[in-house]
Structure formats: structure tokens, C-alpha cells
Design an enzyme around this catalytic site. Structure first.
Site, PDB file in Angstrom:
ATOM      1  N   ARG A   1      -7.081  -3.194  10.144  1.00  0.00           N
ATOM      2  CA  ARG A   1      -6.049  -4.284  10.743  1.00  0.00           C
ATOM      3  C   ARG A   1      -6.535  -4.956  11.931  1.00  0.00           C
ATOM      4  O   ARG A   1      -6.084  -5.800  12.604  1.00  0.00           O
ATOM      5  CB  ARG A   1      -4.888  -3.351  10.985  1.00  0.00           C
ATOM      6  CG  ARG A   1      -4.293  -2.883   9.513  1.00  0.00           C
ATOM      7  CD  ARG A   1      -2.739  -2.736   9.296  1.00  0.00           C
ATOM      8  NE  ARG A   1      -2.283  -1.799   8.544  1.00  0.00           N
ATOM      9  CZ  ARG A   1      -1.961  -2.319   7.489  1.00  0.00           C
ATOM     10  NH1 ARG A   1      -2.336  -3.505   6.904  1.00  0.00           N
ATOM     11  NH2 ARG A   1      -1.839  -1.442   6.417  1.00  0.00           N
TER      12      ARG A   1
ATOM     13  N   LYS B   1       0.846  -1.212  -0.049  1.00  0.00           N
ATOM     14  CA  LYS B   1      -0.023   0.077   0.021  1.00  0.00           C
ATOM     15  C   LYS B   1       0.773   1.206   0.032  1.00  0.00           C
ATOM     16  O   LYS B   1       0.543   2.220  -0.809  1.00  0.00           O
ATOM     17  CB  LYS B   1      -0.993  -0.205   1.406  1.00  0.00           C
ATOM     18  CG  LYS B   1      -2.129   0.836   1.201  1.00  0.00           C
ATOM     19  CD  LYS B   1      -3.116   0.322   2.257  1.00  0.00           C
ATOM     20  CE  LYS B   1      -2.792   0.314   3.703  1.00  0.00           C
ATOM     21  NZ  LYS B   1      -2.875   1.742   4.147  1.00  0.00           N
ATOM     22  N   SER B   2       1.831   1.322   0.797  1.00  0.00           N
ATOM     23  CA  SER B   2       2.632   2.323   0.894  1.00  0.00           C
ATOM     24  C   SER B   2       3.563   2.700  -0.344  1.00  0.00           C
ATOM     25  O   SER B   2       3.466   3.726  -0.893  1.00  0.00           O
ATOM     26  CB  SER B   2       3.829   2.496   1.921  1.00  0.00           C
ATOM     27  OG  SER B   2       3.289   2.391   3.396  1.00  0.00           O
TER      28      SER B   2
ATOM     29  N   GLY C   1      -5.423   8.054   5.366  1.00  0.00           N
ATOM     30  CA  GLY C   1      -4.322   8.939   5.936  1.00  0.00           C
ATOM     31  C   GLY C   1      -3.363   9.442   4.957  1.00  0.00           C
ATOM     32  O   GLY C   1      -2.876  10.511   4.650  1.00  0.00           O
TER      33      GLY C   1
ATOM     34  N   ARG D   1       3.004   5.975  -3.032  1.00  0.00           N
ATOM     35  CA  ARG D   1       4.166   6.709  -3.705  1.00  0.00           C
ATOM     36  C   ARG D   1       4.487   6.700  -5.114  1.00  0.00           C
ATOM     37  O   ARG D   1       4.595   7.676  -5.767  1.00  0.00           O
ATOM     38  CB  ARG D   1       5.278   6.267  -2.905  1.00  0.00           C
ATOM     39  CG  ARG D   1       5.368   6.569  -1.245  1.00  0.00           C
ATOM     40  CD  ARG D   1       6.351   5.808  -0.388  1.00  0.00           C
ATOM     41  NE  ARG D   1       6.328   6.219   0.946  1.00  0.00           N
ATOM     42  CZ  ARG D   1       5.530   5.862   1.768  1.00  0.00           C
ATOM     43  NH1 ARG D   1       4.317   5.637   1.317  1.00  0.00           N
ATOM     44  NH2 ARG D   1       5.933   6.526   3.012  1.00  0.00           N
TER      45      ARG D   1
ATOM     46  N   ASP E   1       2.223  -1.227  12.200  1.00  0.00           N
ATOM     47  CA  ASP E   1       0.927  -1.551  11.876  1.00  0.00           C
ATOM     48  C   ASP E   1       0.608  -2.897  12.198  1.00  0.00           C
ATOM     49  O   ASP E   1      -0.578  -3.286  12.123  1.00  0.00           O
ATOM     50  CB  ASP E   1       0.951  -1.470  10.134  1.00  0.00           C
ATOM     51  CG  ASP E   1       0.920   0.061   9.904  1.00  0.00           C
ATOM     52  OD1 ASP E   1       0.443   0.943  10.477  1.00  0.00           O
ATOM     53  OD2 ASP E   1       1.243   0.478   8.542  1.00  0.00           O
TER      54      ASP E   1
ATOM     55  N   SER F   1       7.430   9.190  11.521  1.00  0.00           N
ATOM     56  CA  SER F   1       6.305   9.127  10.769  1.00  0.00           C
ATOM     57  C   SER F   1       7.089   9.020   9.135  1.00  0.00           C
ATOM     58  O   SER F   1       7.382  10.265   8.652  1.00  0.00           O
ATOM     59  CB  SER F   1       5.420  10.330  10.732  1.00  0.00           C
ATOM     60  OG  SER F   1       4.405  10.192   9.996  1.00  0.00           O
TER      61      SER F   1
ATOM     62  N   ARG G   1      -5.642   2.255  18.297  1.00  0.00           N
ATOM     63  CA  ARG G   1      -5.418   0.753  18.111  1.00  0.00           C
ATOM     64  C   ARG G   1      -5.152   0.341  19.662  1.00  0.00           C
ATOM     65  O   ARG G   1      -5.263  -0.950  19.603  1.00  0.00           O
ATOM     66  CB  ARG G   1      -4.358   0.457  17.030  1.00  0.00           C
ATOM     67  CG  ARG G   1      -4.858   0.827  15.530  1.00  0.00           C
ATOM     68  CD  ARG G   1      -3.873   0.363  14.776  1.00  0.00           C
ATOM     69  NE  ARG G   1      -4.645   0.209  13.307  1.00  0.00           N
ATOM     70  CZ  ARG G   1      -4.116   0.424  12.192  1.00  0.00           C
ATOM     71  NH1 ARG G   1      -2.595   0.662  12.195  1.00  0.00           N
ATOM     72  NH2 ARG G   1      -4.613   0.349  11.094  1.00  0.00           N
TER      73      ARG G   1
HETATM   74  C1  S3P Z   1       2.513   4.838   6.118  1.00  0.00           C
HETATM   75  C2  S3P Z   1       3.065   5.274   7.146  1.00  0.00           C
HETATM   76  C3  S3P Z   1       2.601   4.837   8.779  1.00  0.00           C
HETATM   77  C4  S3P Z   1       1.690   3.748   8.508  1.00  0.00           C
HETATM   78  C5  S3P Z   1       0.754   3.799   7.433  1.00  0.00           C
HETATM   79  C6  S3P Z   1       1.056   3.878   6.108  1.00  0.00           C
HETATM   80  C7  S3P Z   1       2.997   5.122   4.797  1.00  0.00           C
HETATM   81  O1  S3P Z   1       2.004   5.765   9.174  1.00  0.00           O
HETATM   82  O2  S3P Z   1       1.091   3.515   9.914  1.00  0.00           O
HETATM   83  O3  S3P Z   1      -0.110   2.687   7.622  1.00  0.00           O
HETATM   84  O4  S3P Z   1       2.688   4.917   3.792  1.00  0.00           O
HETATM   85  O5  S3P Z   1       3.867   6.193   5.148  1.00  0.00           O
HETATM   86  P1  S3P Z   1       2.934   7.111   9.907  1.00  0.00           P
HETATM   87  O6  S3P Z   1       3.500   7.926   9.002  1.00  0.00           O
HETATM   88  O7  S3P Z   1       1.817   8.007  10.434  1.00  0.00           O
HETATM   89  O8  S3P Z   1       3.788   6.622  11.103  1.00  0.00           O
END
Ligand code: S3P
Length: 431
Positions: free
Chosen positions: A388, A23-24, A95, A28, A315, A168, A346
Site C-alpha cells: 500500500r 482480499k478480505s 497477516g 474468508r 488501509d 480488528s 505505516r
Molecule cells: C483485514 C483487517 C484489517 C486490515 C487488513 C485486512 C481483514 O486488519 O488492515 O488489511 O481482512 O480482516 P486488522 O484486523 O489488523 O485491523
């Protein structure tokens, strides 16, 4: 409204699985493709609702894309194809979508209003808006620093020297993306110890980035060019099969094509320390290590997870709570206060889950302690609208006595729509 999902204790889980694309990395790749000139072809993209939110939102801002199954082609125009819009753009539950878009819109001089669902509407946005404002962005937040987020076309951004106060990856990435179209260079210091997918991906797109132990420097006025990328499997989705394979007696599971980036494999390292039989094999390395994970059911002992390890398994911590109930001795996690501001609180959610199933847990503002082994009893449990938590509840149900009823199980579609189908396949392969 979906009806609650009923689950029973599991027979052994056997088989080979592939999990959805990371996903991350998917978010990107899409956004960098939208900032680059020329086509970016992304294969193996995550199919969950979060990444769909990024695709839809980029479309709403005028970016042209085509999707066939898990391949997306982004028609990059060097950022010039992005258009301001007055209509609110919905980031749903994601987010990452909202935070990274705040940065991209600011850096391109695009006006937009970003909204989200109820969970996203509670999550902190000030920590993103503040450094972006230092770079020259005009961003307004709602209420106590939350969504809707209003980005206003304003001055051109300039590079900054900024020390990250929290580990983060979303914050680090937001600033790296903003830096690309800023004047001058941007230096990031402080808590850089979060997942590093952006740092690995940027040179592929032609950005000038230097990393050493205590800083990252990225040059502005970047001329990015489109690339071909293959998204490896998501280790945060694989984690559920790793845990299930370890906990359900007689199980043997192989997971292929998984991202084995060390900033994402903290869960594997912690389980190995607990005594789990898990082997990992890297089969290729650039830009991300990718390979195979093999898991067998195991007997576990409790461990301490130190604050410094937390970013590498952030996560997976609700799932670790389920695992800890089955380990002999004390498992303790500290330094994980960020869990309070994820898709749900969580720490509260994991406590509710294991307590509903008859186990006890001590929570702290920044973590939890569980002394095992404690038998889990099937019970009605809530996913708290959090994907999750829903999948952690499903893993708990597999090793509980009696029936577990998960309310809100459909939320797995945020990151892993095929989760329950794959579970059926693994059960069906039992001898
Ligand atoms: C993510 C970073 C993490 C993670 C989120 C995805 C990302 O969050 O918990 O599921 O894709 O950069 P934080 O940046 O708030 O730590």
C-alpha cells in the site's frame, strides 16, 4: 532484486476500470469453504500474493481446491479433510492468512507451524493467541509474541464471552471462525466496529449468528454447507484510482463492480468531506453492497479524521497522507495507532514518503497532521516492502514535478498485480 521504478507526472487519467476481487472477502470465502461440507465456488477471487498464500497454505493442510483464472472451487469436507503437518507452512506477507489459520487449525484439532516473511515475523500474534487459548487452544508463539506460530492438536474448543480490545476485523474473524467448531455459543463485545464481511458471509454458509448494536453471538457445532459466492472488487485497491482521479487535473475515472460496504468506504466519505467529486451507486445488495464509483479531479480542503472513523479507512491512511499534501488547510488523523503494526510501520512510512518528496508532516504515535497545499517534488522513495505504501508512492508521483523513483514497487503484487498495467491504460485514454 527488481530495479527501481521510474515515474513521471501524469497526463489526465480517463477510463473505466475493474479492480481485483476483495482480499478480505477472498480469504474468508476460502476458509469457510474449507470448513463447510460440499463444494464452494468462489468467482472473482483476488489474484494477489496474499490470497495465493491462503490457497497454498490450505493445500498444505490437505484441503482440495481447483483454480481456473479467478474461480476457485473448494472441495469442502466439513473440516474433516484438514491434516496436521510437521513441515512449516509459509504465510508469506499475509497477516490475515496466519491469524485466521491459527484459529481454524485450533478449532479443528490440527497441528501446524505457521511462518511468514520478515514483515509478518514482526507483527503481533499474542492478541490472537490469548483469546484462542481462553477457548482451549494450545498455541505457542516465538520471541516477543510473534511468528513462527505453533498450533498443537489439543482439547476441543469451547465458546467464550470476550470483549475485543481493538477494532480488528482479523481478531473478530479469528474468534468467529474458532467459535464455529467450539462447544456452546461465543459472544463477542467491545470493539466490533471493524469490517463486517465475516458476519455477512456466515449466514450464507448456514451458521447461526445474531448481531445487535453491542454484541455478536455465534453458535458452535455449526454444520456449514458449501455455497456459490462472487467476490466484489476491492475498495482498498479502488482507493488508488479514486485518489489519482481526484488529484490529477482533467481526470475522470469510473470503477465498476466495487464492494461498497460502509465499513470499507470511509476513504470515499472523507474525500467527499474534503470536497472531492465522487459519486457512488449501489447496484446490488446481498450479501455485500456492490456498485459503481465515479471520480473527477477536484479541489480539496483539509479535514479532521476522528478516531471512530479510522477502522473504515485503516488501509487507506498512507494514501490519505498523499491526498492531504494537495488539500488546502490542515488534515489530521488520530486514533490510528494500529498503523504502526501493519505490513510496515505505516506512520513512519507515510512520513518518509511525503518528506522525501519535499512536503512536511507531523507524526504522532497514533496519527499524523499535514498542512497543505504543498507541492510534491519527484525523488527517490522507498515502498518499505509494503504494497500500500508502493501504490501511495505511485499516486504521489503522478502529481509531483519531476521524476520519482520507487524502490520496491514490485510489492504491489501482494494485493494488486495489475496496478501498473491499469495505470498505463488510464493514461492512454487521455484526450
Ligand atoms: C483485514 C483487517 C484489517 C486490515 C487488513 C485486512 C481483514 O486488519 O488492515 O488489511 O481482512 O480482516 P486488522 O484486523 O489488523 O485491523
Amino acid at each position: 532484486m527488481n530495479s527501481p521504478l521510474r515515474m513521471a507526472r501524469s497526463s489526465p487519467l480517463r477510463g473505466t476500470v475493474r479492480v481485483p476481487g476483495d482480499k478480505s472477502i477472498s480469504h474468508r470465502a476460502l476458509l469457510l469453504g474449507g470448513l463447510a461440507r460440499g463444494w464452494t465456488r468462489i468467482s472473482g477471487i483476488a489474484r494477489g500474493a496474499d490470497v495465493r498464500a491462503t490457497i497454498r497454505a490450505m493445500g498444505a493442510f490437505g484441503v482440495q481446491m481447483q483454480q481456473h483464472d479467478d474461480v476457485v472451487i473448494v472441495h469442502g469436507t466439513g473440516g474433516q479433510g484438514w491434516r496436521s503437518t510437521n513441515a512449516p507452512v509459509d504465510c508469506a506477507n499475509s497477516g490475515t492468512t496466519m491469524r485466521l489459520l491459527m484459529s481454524v487449525l485450533s478449532s479443528l484439532g490440527v497441528t501446524g507451524t505457521l511462518t511468514g516473511d520478515e514483515s509478518l515475523g514482526r507483527r503481533p500474534m499474542r492478541r490472537f493467541a490469548e483469546p484462542l487459548r481462553q477457548m482451549g487452544a494450545t498455541i505457542a508463539l516465538s520471541g516477543d509474541g510473534v511468528a513462527p506460530v505453533y498450533v498443537q492438536d489439543g482439547a476441543r474448543l469451547h465458546g467464550i464471552d470476550y470483549s475485543l480490545p481493538i477494532a480488528s476485523a482479523q481478531l473478530k474473524t479469528a474468534l468467529l471462525l474458532a467459535a464455529l467448531n467450539a462447544g456452546g455459543s461465543t459472544t463477542l463485545r467491545g470493539r466490533l466496529d471493524s469490517r463486517d464481511h465475516t458476519e455477512r458471509m456466515l449466514p450464507r454458509f448456514g451458521a447461526a449468528i445474531r448481531r445487535d448494536a453491542d454484541r455478536i453471538v455465534v453458535e458452535g457445532d455449526a454444520q456449514l454447507r458449501g455455497v456459490f459466492l462472487e467476490v466484489p472488487g476491492d475498495p482498498s485497491s479502488a482507493a488508488f484510482w479514486i485518489a489519482a482521479g481526484v488529484l490529477v487535473p482533467g481526470s475522470e475515472i469510473e470503477i465498476r463492480g466495487i464492494c461498497l460496504n460502509p465499513t470499507r468506504t470511509g476513504f470515499v466519505r472523507v474525500l467527499q468531506r474534503m470536497g472531492a467529486h465522487i459519486e457512488t451507486y449501489v447496484v446490488r445488495n446481498e450479501p455485500e453492497p456492490v456498485g459503481t464509483i465515479r471520480v473527477q479531479s477536484s479541489t480539496l480542503r483539509g479535514v479532521n479524521v476522528e478516531a471512530g472513523e479510522v477502522p473504515d479507512l485503516i488501509d487507506e491512511l498512507p494514501l490519505l497522507a498523499v491526498v492531504a499534501t494537495q488539500a488546502d488547510g490542515v488534515t489530521s488523523v488520530r486514533g490510528a495507532q494500529e498503523l504502526r503494526v501493519k505490513e510496515s510501520d505505516r506512520i513512519a512510512a507515510l512520513a518518509s514518503l511525503v518528506e522525501s518528496m519535499g512536503a512536511s508532516v507531523q507524526t504522532a504515535p497514533d496519527g499524523f497532521t499535514i498542512t497543505g497545499p504543498q507541492p510534491l517534488r519527484g525523488a527517490p522513495v522507498s515502498a518499505f516492502g509494503d504494497h500500500r505504501v508502493a501504490m501511495s508512492a505511485a499516486v504521489a508521483a503522478l502529481c509531483a514535478h519531476g521524476e520519482t523513483v520507487i524502490e520496491g514497487a514490485e510489492t504491489v503484487a501482494i494485493s494488486y498485480p495489475e496496478f501498473f498495467g491499469t495505470l498505463q491504460m488510464l493514461k492512454g485514454n487521455a484526450p
